[in-house]
Enzyme design. Sequence first.
Site, PDB file in Angstrom:
ATOM      1  N   ASP A 419      60.992  86.193  29.696  1.00 30.06           N
ATOM      2  CA  ASP A 419      59.211  86.771  31.174  1.00 30.06           C
ATOM      3  C   ASP A 419      58.247  86.934  30.890  1.00 30.06           C
ATOM      4  OD1 ASP A 419      59.518  87.630  33.705  1.00 30.06           O
ATOM      5  OD2 ASP A 419      60.819  89.527  33.505  1.00 30.06           O
ATOM      6  N   GLU A 422      52.977  85.373  30.857  1.00 25.64           N
ATOM      7  CA  GLU A 422      52.076  84.318  30.347  1.00 25.64           C
ATOM      8  C   GLU A 422      51.135  84.644  30.107  1.00 25.64           C
ATOM      9  OE1 GLU A 422      53.933  86.569  32.941  1.00 25.64           O
ATOM     10  OE2 GLU A 422      54.984  84.792  33.696  1.00 25.64           O
ATOM     11  N   ASP A 498      58.668  85.869  41.218  1.00 22.36           N
ATOM     12  CA  ASP A 498      59.318  86.506  41.355  1.00 22.36           C
ATOM     13  C   ASP A 498      59.068  86.086  43.722  1.00 22.36           C
ATOM     14  OD1 ASP A 498      59.494  88.037  40.110  1.00 22.36           O
ATOM     15  OD2 ASP A 498      57.931  89.301  39.545  1.00 22.36           O
TER      16      ASP A 498
HETATM   17  O1  MIG Z   1      57.682  93.063  35.851  1.00 23.12           O
HETATM   18  O2  MIG Z   1      62.619  92.473  34.357  1.00 23.12           O
HETATM   19  O3  MIG Z   1      60.241  87.631  37.432  1.00 23.12           O
HETATM   20  O4  MIG Z   1      62.669  88.044  37.221  1.00 23.12           O
HETATM   21  O5  MIG Z   1      63.905  91.378  36.927  1.00 23.12           O
HETATM   22  C1  MIG Z   1      58.540  92.565  36.156  1.00 23.12           C
HETATM   23  C2  MIG Z   1      62.273  92.738  34.813  1.00 23.12           C
HETATM   24  C3  MIG Z   1      59.699  92.075  34.971  1.00 23.12           C
HETATM   25  C4  MIG Z   1      59.608  89.719  36.349  1.00 23.12           C
HETATM   26  C5  MIG Z   1      61.075  88.720  36.476  1.00 23.12           C
HETATM   27  C6  MIG Z   1      61.799  89.882  37.080  1.00 23.12           C
HETATM   28  C7  MIG Z   1      62.101  90.956  35.763  1.00 23.12           C
HETATM   29  C8  MIG Z   1      61.596  91.774  36.668  1.00 23.12           C
HETATM   30  N1  MIG Z   1      60.410  91.161  36.049  1.00 23.12           N
END
Ligand code: MIG
Length: 793
Positions: A419, A422, A498
């Site tokens: 996660d 980017e 998201d």
């Molecule tokens: O800034 O880890 O897309 O699936 O639950 C949010 C918390 C960070 C973004 C992910 C989402 C996840 C969430 N993350």
Amino acid sequence: MDIRKIIYVLRAIGISGIVRTLLYGFARDRVDKKYSNRFSSIKRQAPGELQSENSIKGGIKLKFEHSSVNLIFLSHNLIQISWEPGKLPFPYSIAKSDWETQHPLSISGILSHSLIWGDFNVTIDHSGGICFQDFKGNILRRDNPPIREGDQWSLSSILTPEEHIYGLGERASSFNLRPGNYCSWNTDPAGSYTHGNDPLYIGTPIYLSLSNAGCYLVFFENSFKSYFQIDDRFNASFAGGMLRYYLIFGSVEKIFKQLTELVGRPCMPPRWVLGYHQSRWGYRTESDIRELVKGFEEHGLPLNAIHLDIDYMDGFRVFTINSSRFPEMQKLASDLENKGIKLVASINPAVKRDRKYEVYNEGLSKDVFCKLPNGKILSGVSWPGWSIFPDFTKPEARKWWKDQYQLLLRVGISGIWHDMNEPASFAAWGDKSFPITTSHFMDGQGGDHLEAHNLYGLLMNQAGYESLQEFSPNKRPWIFSRAGWAGLQRYAWNWTGDVETSWESLKQNIPTILGLSLSGHAFSGVDIGGFSGSPSAELFLRWFQMATFLPLFRTHSAIGTKPREPWAYGEPTTSIIRNFLELRYELLPYLYTLVWETTHTGISPTRPIFWENPEDRDLWDVEDEFLLGKAILIAPILHEKEHKRRITLPLGNWYSYWDDQLYVGPSQFELPVTLETIPLFIKGGSLLPMEKDKNICINVYPDIENSNSNHIYFDDGDGYGSWRVDNFYSSTKQNSMEISWDHEGEFPFPYSFVTFEIHGKQLINAVVDGNTHLTHGNTLITPIFKNLNLNFE
Ligand code: MIG
């Protein structure tokens, strides 16, 4: 920013977190102002007049007054075009570089120069315009002379009026991207997105064009921030680097095989990945997880994976486990493993600045973090607060990061969730990422964030993938990632991040997934029910029904949303969901075979319906249906309280899955809709394998006067042992069908008997290897055979 977003942010990171995002915004802007010296010499320049030509390996080099171009055939339908000046890309996304030398015919004319090879003819005029034709002389593509402006290249190609454009990675737009403006700059929209948001997490600069003349695919091997403007032309501009692009011509199948030979194909995942995954940002403790499992048991629902979001960590420190919330992770993992449930853990690239934290100290001593131009380490803001970030463009950083996963593997974590790669940094305004002047190692070439940004996720996934290969050598790696670039599929699956909880977003999922598929990212999925909010029972159900047919089948939601377990909404929702869960598990032999095929062809299991017949223009804009492999067409319900739905079917015979009713395409018609199902069609000629109670049933959907081949792939479900492919060759005459069966591979056939179920025709008798066989209505049960003859009424 609307009020809901503000509340969301407050809840998620608190007041001190918000202060940090303000401070970071100032710091980022200060750094970029101080070190930025781009935009100095701005002069728009075309290549000028052709001055010389030289043949080079596989092609030709043409020198113009201000620039030069290399055109190289890498195969009979793949051409690489590189305009200089500009920095050569480091081949991070390239899987194959040792192409056999091609020998195109090169012809100099008075006003142009032609290269002819395979089925294609490339003509370059004296000012740098390039025209691509097929052997019949049809123009497939025309590029204007590219323009150089400072460090930037831009290229415009002329589109024909009917031309459609698809792909460019992950887009929340209509399936046909034309007209529209898009950016490639991997971005966390923070909290939620829906139709119209751009850019998103995966900005792969690969697109497919369909026109009356045929189709072609383009891959810009340029990771710099880029913009694509699609109207009567396709305009692409890149903030730096040489203008290098690849063109691939041919049928859609050939194009994607060729593309994925160049940028790579996925490896076979373990079989459990194709089951159902339950996730939620908010399952925080071991007892939450055990409760959840109990719920699945009590409701008699299948489950293959539970995802641990960031709360399992110790204060969001990556590669740690919170020992008060998960005192015995290893025991939990092995208890779950005994029930066939795997744990998947979230990993973020941000490393907390904390002198008492080993990962931070070790990373510092190994000098693996991203730096500013003055040599100081870049600080950004993420879940753990002030953080620093590995520079994945540095081999030592990838190696170091790779070593860290051992902690998770040791306690029995089976899958990895990447996660925030980017990369994302929280910022109160402006770009939620690193300063563009951040300096990166770029495997020795050096570069700034404008170049490295889009590659960051790809390279994090490379490190993770290599880690699982090395430290869990008997298991097949499985990672899924939010960000990536061309070639991501070699290392990881992805999901669409998201998505807002709304009907609009449910509808958006399909073009987004199909666009990813057409960019080489074969395996994707969505947060069932949407990430950001609490869906109505109906919306959740419709989302669930659609996602049953996506490679990654996962429910997930943001912190603070209402419970979203399959039973959370009571009846009738739970029972309908149970039916779809069971259908998914019954389809596993088919899905597993599709995934295996993708490892050989690169072609995604999820395909637009034009795949069936790209010449049928009525299919080009269909973005509310999709194919799962060759056999299944899915027409999900995407609107609230829908009573009827319009269906478009491509050429061929299609049987309704629910009642075997035959529909002949191409056609468009309306079907009544119920809450219990969504329209599903099975293509005539398919032998659809389904598994129930450890038995296999091959569902035969006769075609009309045609020959077909169908395959089923088997192995142990994980590891690298033996495998087996069963091949079924069938030919249908008016009232009979012949099926012959052979196989390759050493893995033993996993069933003692096979049930054949005939759909859409009335069976009179069946002859198995020459002997008439007992049938029950339309069913016959037989051991393995070589030849089967079916006679219909
Ligand atoms: O800034 O880890 O897309 O699936 O639950 C949010 C918390 C960070 C973004 C992910 C989402 C996840 C969430 N993350």
